[in-house]
Scaffold this motif. Sequence first.
Motif, short mmCIF file in Angstrom:
data_model
loop_
_atom_site.label_atom_id
_atom_site.label_comp_id
_atom_site.label_asym_id
_atom_site.label_seq_id
_atom_site.Cartn_x
_atom_site.Cartn_y
_atom_site.Cartn_z
N ILE A 120 6.88 10.56 9.60
CA ILE A 120 8.42 9.87 10.43
C ILE A 120 8.98 8.53 9.53
O ILE A 120 9.17 8.08 9.11
N LEU A 121 7.24 7.50 10.88
CA LEU A 121 7.70 6.09 10.73
C LEU A 121 7.06 5.58 9.06
O LEU A 121 7.75 4.83 8.94
N HIS A 138 13.36 1.87 3.76
CA HIS A 138 14.31 0.33 3.53
C HIS A 138 13.74 -0.91 2.46
O HIS A 138 12.34 -0.83 2.16
N ASP A 139 14.55 -0.74 1.68
CA ASP A 139 14.16 -2.24 1.05
C ASP A 139 13.17 -3.23 0.91
O ASP A 139 12.46 -3.91 0.21
N THR A 140 13.36 -4.09 2.02
CA THR A 140 12.60 -4.98 2.60
C THR A 140 11.42 -4.83 2.93
O THR A 140 9.90 -5.55 2.93
N ASN A 148 4.63 0.16 -0.20
CA ASN A 148 4.61 0.38 -1.49
C ASN A 148 3.97 0.00 -2.55
O ASN A 148 4.82 -0.80 -4.02
N LYS A 149 2.39 -0.27 -3.37
CA LYS A 149 2.68 -1.47 -4.27
C LYS A 149 2.54 0.02 -5.80
O LYS A 149 2.27 -0.24 -7.06
#
Length: 58
Positions: free
Chosen positions: A20-21, A28-30, A36-37
């Motif tokens: 979940i975390l 979230h875009d930030t 996420n590479k």
Amino acid sequence: MKKIEGFLIKLAIIHFAFLILSQWILTHDTWKRNVNKSIYYEGVIKGKNPGTMETIDR
């Protein structure tokens, strides 16, 4: 046997919490660009479409 079952239940709960975390972080875009590479490897951010390559001559 009860110890093993209790341990497995605790492990499953911890695993679910981390799932979940991680999903929350990736939404979230930030955080997405730092964590996420694969978006860099897949070429999502670049916006270029590579040319089509013909491999078999018919």
